[in-house]
Design a protein around this motif. Structure first.
Motif, PDB file in Angstrom:
ATOM      1  N   PHE A   1       0.829  -1.199   0.000  1.00  0.00           N
ATOM      2  CA  PHE A   1       0.000   0.000   0.000  1.00  0.00           C
ATOM      3  C   PHE A   1       0.864   1.249   0.000  1.00  0.00           C
ATOM      4  O   PHE A   1       1.975   1.254   0.536  1.00  0.00           O
ATOM      5  N   VAL A   2       0.322   2.313  -0.560  1.00  0.00           N
ATOM      6  CA  VAL A   2       0.844   3.652  -0.368  1.00  0.00           C
ATOM      7  C   VAL A   2      -0.316   4.472   0.200  1.00  0.00           C
ATOM      8  O   VAL A   2      -1.467   4.301  -0.219  1.00  0.00           O
ATOM      9  N   VAL A   3      -0.027   5.305   1.209  1.00  0.00           N
ATOM     10  CA  VAL A   3      -1.068   6.107   1.846  1.00  0.00           C
ATOM     11  C   VAL A   3      -0.686   7.582   1.784  1.00  0.00           C
ATOM     12  O   VAL A   3       0.498   7.928   1.787  1.00  0.00           O
ATOM     13  N   GLN A   4      -1.721   8.428   1.733  1.00  0.00           N
ATOM     14  CA  GLN A   4      -1.543   9.874   1.779  1.00  0.00           C
ATOM     15  C   GLN A   4      -2.506  10.436   2.806  1.00  0.00           C
ATOM     16  O   GLN A   4      -3.682  10.069   2.814  1.00  0.00           O
ATOM     17  N   VAL A   5      -2.012  11.315   3.649  1.00  0.00           N
ATOM     18  CA  VAL A   5      -2.831  11.985   4.650  1.00  0.00           C
ATOM     19  C   VAL A   5      -3.049  13.417   4.158  1.00  0.00           C
ATOM     20  O   VAL A   5      -2.087  14.130   3.859  1.00  0.00           O
ATOM     21  N   ILE A   6      -4.315  13.814   4.062  1.00  0.00           N
ATOM     22  CA  ILE A   6      -4.660  15.139   3.553  1.00  0.00           C
ATOM     23  C   ILE A   6      -5.278  15.953   4.680  1.00  0.00           C
ATOM     24  O   ILE A   6      -6.205  15.493   5.353  1.00  0.00           O
ATOM     25  N   GLY A   7      -4.758  17.161   4.879  1.00  0.00           N
ATOM     26  CA  GLY A   7      -5.270  18.034   5.918  1.00  0.00           C
ATOM     27  C   GLY A   7      -5.200  19.486   5.496  1.00  0.00           C
ATOM     28  O   GLY A   7      -4.643  19.820   4.448  1.00  0.00           O
TER      29      GLY A   7
END
Length: 190
Positions: free
Chosen positions: A138-144
């Motif tokens: 998996f690759v994950v991205q956190v958006i804020g």
């Protein structure tokens, strides 16, 4: 040349505040209804997952998939497919983190780089169970929300007309110009 605070604006926007990637290999044990003689095939289907931010440094990906094993039994005279749904929890460390996010309300995007896939499927040493080696990534991205500071052109006035140079980008082809276009400009070779 120095700039004053009035020459800058702060913009609040959503941006990627964290990124991470994780590759996992995992073994599962499947109990078939008959003592297997040989493995004829193994495949993984129906992968489901969701991700959420677990801590400041990690994202948790929870998911499940079905392992289907086609095997023979009774001294290779009969076959059967055994299906087992397994669950997993991958904790993905964030390698890239932006500490300037404004709040704790994050969106998480998880993308599968490698769908769960069977690397090896074999009968265990006792002969009554099947061990399956699975890989996934998996690759994950956190958006804020974050704040950007941008420089404002001090010579620009709100409501001002476009510069003459900008008109170049607004030119349109007129109907008269289209009539003059030679549609047979590419000649075929004889």
């Amino acid at each position: 040349m120095s700039f004053l605070k009035k020459d800058y604006r702060e913009i609040i926007t959503k941006a990627i505040c964290g990124k991470g990637r994780k590759f996992t290999q995992e073994s599962h044990t499947v109990n078939p209804s008959h003592r297997p003689s040989s493995i004829l095939g193994c495949w993984v289907i129906n992968h489901l997952y969701h991700a959420k931010k677990k801590s400041a440094d990690t994202v948790e990906v929870n998911g499940s998939y079905e392992i289907n094993i086609w095997y023979s039994y009774n001294d290779n005279t009969k076959t059967e497919v055994v299906t087992e749904r397994v669950t997993y929890c991958d904790v993905v460390p964030l390698a890239v983190k932006d500490e300037n996010c404004l709040d704790d309300d994050f969106d998480v995007i998880a993308k599968v780089l490698q769908q769960p896939n069977c690397l090896e499927c074999k009968i265990d040493k006792k002969g009554n169970k099947i061990t399956v080696e699975i890989e996934r990534e998996f690759v994950v991205q956190v958006i804020g929300e974050t704040k950007l500071r941008v420089k404002v052109d001090p010579n620009w006035e709100a409501g001002a007309e476009e510069d003459e140079d900008d008109e170049i980008w607004h030119d349109h082809v007129t109907d008269d110009e289209l009539e003059d276009v030679d549609v047979d400009f590419v000649k075929q070779k004889d």
